[in-house]
Design a protein around this motif. Structure first.
Motif, short mmCIF file in Angstrom:
data_model
loop_
_atom_site.label_atom_id
_atom_site.label_comp_id
_atom_site.label_asym_id
_atom_site.label_seq_id
_atom_site.Cartn_x
_atom_site.Cartn_y
_atom_site.Cartn_z
N UNK A 90 -22.39 34.51 42.96
CA UNK A 90 -21.34 33.79 42.88
C UNK A 90 -20.28 34.31 43.77
N UNK A 91 -20.54 35.24 44.73
CA UNK A 91 -19.78 36.01 45.62
C UNK A 91 -20.18 35.85 47.18
N UNK A 92 -21.02 34.89 47.46
CA UNK A 92 -21.82 34.78 48.71
C UNK A 92 -20.73 33.95 49.51
N UNK A 93 -20.87 34.27 50.66
CA UNK A 93 -20.04 33.54 51.64
C UNK A 93 -21.02 33.08 52.86
N UNK A 94 -20.81 31.99 53.47
CA UNK A 94 -21.61 31.51 54.64
C UNK A 94 -20.84 31.52 55.78
N UNK A 95 -21.58 32.00 56.88
CA UNK A 95 -20.91 32.10 58.13
C UNK A 95 -21.73 31.39 59.10
#
Length: 253
Positions: A90-95
């Motif tokens: 739930x805390x992933x980010x996409x770069x």
């Protein structure tokens, strides 16, 4: 009594200027060539070191107490490590990135270990149309997981990377401090781990995309600088010879 006179050939001012420029430019070009030779040695050492680390048996990722000693990325980057814990999906980010698979995103997900510390894992690549985690729920495992990958130094941006915009969820560099802050995490490792090519459920994200090929053109650069140095020296000698030649020879008489 026959009087003889001797004419001393004087160095022309123009010849002094040409000599100075020739020596200075030749020296500069030789220095650049020698610098490239040193860079070649450094690059070959880097490639050898990276290959050895990347293909070695995995070791445990550094514990939180060891993080302070990781000041120089050259001492740890591309080390093959293993780690286990719970992925905080739930805390992933996409770069944003562009790879051989096309444009898309790196999925950067914190992994919480048993001791409470966290390591951000680059789980791999997803295409642009699969950025939303809800479109790849099979690849969002819960519970304890084990990951093998390569330690990487965080990116801090630069001339070729746009500035991250955490408030709007737009990420362009794998800046670990910024990602940690945006994810509301503390006690996060100062490095991240690129997951290996072990397939994820559903096929996404695609791991094992760490770039291990380093351009190595230093030898050709060195040869080019040395050739230019030789050309400058030869041109300078030719000009000096003509400037100091007797007037009759310069005029072709």
């Amino acid at each position: 009594m026959k009087e003889t006179t001797s004419h001393k050939r004087r160095i022309r001012p123009a010849a002094i200027v040409v000599l100075f420029l020739t020596v200075a430019l030749t020296g500069l070009l030789l220095a650049l060539g020698t610098w490239q030779v040193k860079r070649l040695s450094w690059k070959l050492d880097l490639i050898e070191r990276v290959e050895a680390r990347a293909h070695a048996d995995p070791v445990d990722a550094p514990a939180a107490g060891e993080w302070r000693a990781l000041g120089d990325p050259a001492q740890y980057e591309y080390r093959r490590v293993k780690l286990s814990g719970t992925l905080l999906n739930d805390r992933e980010v996409q770069v944003y990135t562009v790879t051989d698979l096309g444009p898309g995103y790196w999925v950067m997900t914190p992994l919480r270990r048993d001791d409470g510390s966290s390591i951000i894992v680059n789980r791999g690549f997803v295409p642009s149309d699969r950025r939303d985690p809800s479109s790849r729920q099979e690849g969002e495992p819960t519970g304890n997981v084990e990951i093998v990958g390569l330690m990487r130094a965080p990116e801090t941006g630069g001339l070729f990377l746009r500035t991250n915009d955490p408030e709007n969820g737009r990420w362009y560099s794998r800046n670990i401090p910024e990602i940690s802050q945006a994810s509301g995490l503390s006690d996060v490792a100062p490095f991240y781990v690129d997951a290996d090519a072990t397939p994820n459920p559903g096929g996404l994200p695609v791991g094992g995309k760490t770039m291990l090929a380093f351009p190595n053109n230093h030898l050709s650069y060195a040869v080019t600088w040395y050739i230019l140095a030789a050309m400058v020296a030869a041109a300078g000698w030719y000009v000096l010879r003509n400037l100091n030649a007797p007037k009759s020879k310069r005029d072709g008489d």
